[in-house]
Design an enzyme around this catalytic site. Sequence first.
Site, mmCIF file in Angstrom:
data_model
loop_
_atom_site.group_PDB
_atom_site.id
_atom_site.type_symbol
_atom_site.label_atom_id
_atom_site.label_comp_id
_atom_site.label_asym_id
_atom_site.label_seq_id
_atom_site.Cartn_x
_atom_site.Cartn_y
_atom_site.Cartn_z
ATOM 1 N N MET A 138 27.524 70.586 42.922
ATOM 2 C CA MET A 138 28.444 70.095 43.953
ATOM 3 C C MET A 138 29.663 71.008 44.048
ATOM 4 O O MET A 138 30.680 70.638 44.645
ATOM 5 C CB MET A 138 28.868 68.664 43.655
ATOM 6 C CG MET A 138 27.666 67.705 43.635
ATOM 7 S SD MET A 138 28.107 66.002 43.987
ATOM 8 C CE MET A 138 29.206 65.630 42.639
ATOM 9 N N LEU A 161 33.043 75.208 40.600
ATOM 10 C CA LEU A 161 32.224 75.620 39.462
ATOM 11 C C LEU A 161 33.047 75.912 38.215
ATOM 12 O O LEU A 161 34.193 76.345 38.294
ATOM 13 C CB LEU A 161 31.412 76.855 39.850
ATOM 14 C CG LEU A 161 30.497 76.663 41.068
ATOM 15 C CD1 LEU A 161 29.768 77.966 41.386
ATOM 16 C CD2 LEU A 161 29.502 75.538 40.839
ATOM 17 N N HIS A 162 32.414 75.667 37.078
ATOM 18 C CA HIS A 162 33.016 75.950 35.770
ATOM 19 C C HIS A 162 31.946 76.546 34.863
ATOM 20 O O HIS A 162 30.804 76.747 35.299
ATOM 21 C CB HIS A 162 33.642 74.677 35.189
ATOM 22 C CG HIS A 162 32.704 73.494 35.158
ATOM 23 N ND1 HIS A 162 31.544 73.477 34.413
ATOM 24 C CD2 HIS A 162 32.736 72.303 35.810
ATOM 25 C CE1 HIS A 162 30.925 72.306 34.574
ATOM 26 N NE2 HIS A 162 31.622 71.590 35.443
ATOM 27 N N GLY A 169 30.162 75.327 32.625
ATOM 28 C CA GLY A 169 28.933 74.520 32.491
ATOM 29 C C GLY A 169 27.913 74.926 33.544
ATOM 30 O O GLY A 169 26.738 75.194 33.244
ATOM 31 N N HIS A 170 28.371 75.003 34.798
ATOM 32 C CA HIS A 170 27.477 75.462 35.869
ATOM 33 C C HIS A 170 26.984 76.876 35.587
ATOM 34 O O HIS A 170 25.805 77.190 35.779
ATOM 35 C CB HIS A 170 28.214 75.475 37.214
ATOM 36 C CG HIS A 170 28.754 74.144 37.664
ATOM 37 N ND1 HIS A 170 30.100 73.876 37.731
ATOM 38 C CD2 HIS A 170 28.125 73.023 38.098
ATOM 39 C CE1 HIS A 170 30.289 72.643 38.185
ATOM 40 N NE2 HIS A 170 29.105 72.094 38.411
ATOM 41 N N LYS A 193 24.914 67.155 30.098
ATOM 42 C CA LYS A 193 26.131 66.384 30.377
ATOM 43 C C LYS A 193 25.797 65.129 31.195
ATOM 44 O O LYS A 193 26.339 64.059 30.966
ATOM 45 C CB LYS A 193 27.111 67.286 31.139
ATOM 46 C CG LYS A 193 28.184 66.601 31.962
ATOM 47 C CD LYS A 193 29.325 66.205 31.100
ATOM 48 C CE LYS A 193 30.545 65.662 31.795
ATOM 49 N NZ LYS A 193 30.406 65.162 33.139
ATOM 50 N N ASP A 194 24.903 65.284 32.188
ATOM 51 C CA ASP A 194 24.474 64.156 33.017
ATOM 52 C C ASP A 194 23.082 63.714 32.545
ATOM 53 O O ASP A 194 22.082 63.918 33.233
ATOM 54 C CB ASP A 194 24.484 64.567 34.486
ATOM 55 C CG ASP A 194 25.888 64.922 34.952
ATOM 56 O OD1 ASP A 194 26.672 64.003 35.204
ATOM 57 O OD2 ASP A 194 26.205 66.131 35.017
ATOM 58 N N SER A 207 33.900 69.492 33.337
ATOM 59 C CA SER A 207 33.530 68.716 34.513
ATOM 60 C C SER A 207 34.474 69.094 35.643
ATOM 61 O O SER A 207 35.673 69.305 35.405
ATOM 62 C CB SER A 207 33.663 67.210 34.224
ATOM 63 O OG SER A 207 33.612 66.478 35.436
ATOM 64 N N ARG A 249 35.559 67.116 37.653
ATOM 65 C CA ARG A 249 36.506 65.990 37.733
ATOM 66 C C ARG A 249 37.646 66.117 36.725
ATOM 67 O O ARG A 249 38.645 65.394 36.852
ATOM 68 C CB ARG A 249 35.778 64.655 37.553
ATOM 69 C CG ARG A 249 34.895 64.314 38.750
ATOM 70 C CD ARG A 249 34.293 62.911 38.648
ATOM 71 N NE ARG A 249 33.715 62.492 39.909
ATOM 72 C CZ ARG A 249 32.407 62.495 40.185
ATOM 73 N NH1 ARG A 249 31.535 62.881 39.285
ATOM 74 N NH2 ARG A 249 31.975 62.100 41.362
HETATM 75 P P1 AMP Z 1 27.770 68.857 39.430
HETATM 76 O O1 AMP Z 1 28.336 69.997 40.206
HETATM 77 O O2 AMP Z 1 28.783 68.088 38.666
HETATM 78 O O3 AMP Z 1 26.826 68.015 40.220
HETATM 79 O O4 AMP Z 1 26.873 69.537 38.302
HETATM 80 C C1 AMP Z 1 25.842 70.413 38.635
HETATM 81 C C2 AMP Z 1 24.983 70.659 37.418
HETATM 82 O O5 AMP Z 1 25.777 71.195 36.357
HETATM 83 C C3 AMP Z 1 24.366 69.359 36.874
HETATM 84 O O6 AMP Z 1 23.042 69.627 36.442
HETATM 85 C C4 AMP Z 1 25.258 69.025 35.730
HETATM 86 O O7 AMP Z 1 24.634 68.261 34.722
HETATM 87 C C5 AMP Z 1 25.602 70.403 35.219
HETATM 88 N N1 AMP Z 1 26.826 70.352 34.417
HETATM 89 C C6 AMP Z 1 27.996 69.757 34.760
HETATM 90 N N2 AMP Z 1 28.883 69.860 33.746
HETATM 91 C C7 AMP Z 1 28.249 70.524 32.743
HETATM 92 C C8 AMP Z 1 28.634 70.940 31.419
HETATM 93 N N3 AMP Z 1 29.845 70.684 30.924
HETATM 94 N N4 AMP Z 1 27.717 71.597 30.679
HETATM 95 C C9 AMP Z 1 26.479 71.853 31.166
HETATM 96 N N5 AMP Z 1 26.065 71.493 32.398
HETATM 97 C C10 AMP Z 1 26.941 70.836 33.174
#
Ligand code: AMP
Length: 276
Positions: free
Chosen positions: A26, A29-30, A32-33, A145-146, A181, A183
């Site tokens: 979404m 980006l950080h 994790g992404h 994470k999710d 995150s 958020r």
């Molecule tokens: P989002 O943009 O929050 O929907 O996350 C996109 C993808 O990145 C999802 O598969 C999340 O689980 C993954 N993600 C989010 N935060 C992290 C994190 N801290 N470490 C690893 N993957 C993450």
Amino acid sequence: MKVVRTVAEMRAARHAVGDLGLVPTMGYLHEGHLSLVARARAENAATAASIFVNPTQFGPNEDLARYPRDLPRDLALLEAAGVDLVFVPEAAEIYPPGFATAVEVRGVTDVLEGAVRPGHFAGVATVVAKLFNIVQPTRAYFGQKDAQQCVVIRAMARDLDLPVEVVVAPTVREADGLALSSRNSYLTPEQRAVAPAIYRGLQAAKALFDGGERDAEALRRAIRAAVEAEPQMSIDYVSVADPETLRELTRVTSQALASAAVRLGTTRLIDNLLLA
Ligand code: AMP
């Protein structure tokens, strides 16, 4: 790096490459992404990412309108990370007038996030099914994470025979343990300082588990104690559940997923650790 905005453009670009790894996001980006991108690059000839703040996975009182967005920065990060293809659709491209279909994964969506956020996982499963059909990746990458989202997407891919390998990668954390995150950007400095209490609670449960504790309620109590030590935090749920069915356990006989969802001011944070 090619940036495409329509389903037709995405399909045309996809046909030009072989093995393709997809990282759905979404945006905002950080690391994790970017860890998912690195994994996708290592395992596929080409890598795609999508950036789409999916309205159908937000409840009416949730943070859709204020969800953080910074497309120029995201595209620069993806380009630097070596992504080949980015899909950035408008909502009307994904949900055109007359859109009437939803993907519902039953059972595992009734509990945890699904219980607190009705309709959330129907939104997630529907958009991920669409992304799989539009991008046609060989492999798709999701973050632990999710954890419940990973369970739901694996179930959907299995049940619908989707020809995609679902890969789950570890949670990336800040030095103090807070899971990265998008958020986290909502947190005030004071809230940011107390946010790692969630991870401390999960770690306390893991330490008890590693020491031989198998009573699930004792493990939940350890998580709750760490969170309740921070008066600004309020608990949505604390769980020690079967990692596959997500049903709450009484005793842990093999593995367990310890997870928590917490509200800190107007921000909702989730985290989990696998006890194994
Ligand atoms: P989002 O943009 O929050 O929907 O996350 C996109 C993808 O990145 C999802 O598969 C999340 O689980 C993954 N993600 C989010 N935060 C992290 C994190 N801290 N470490 C690893 N993957 C993450």
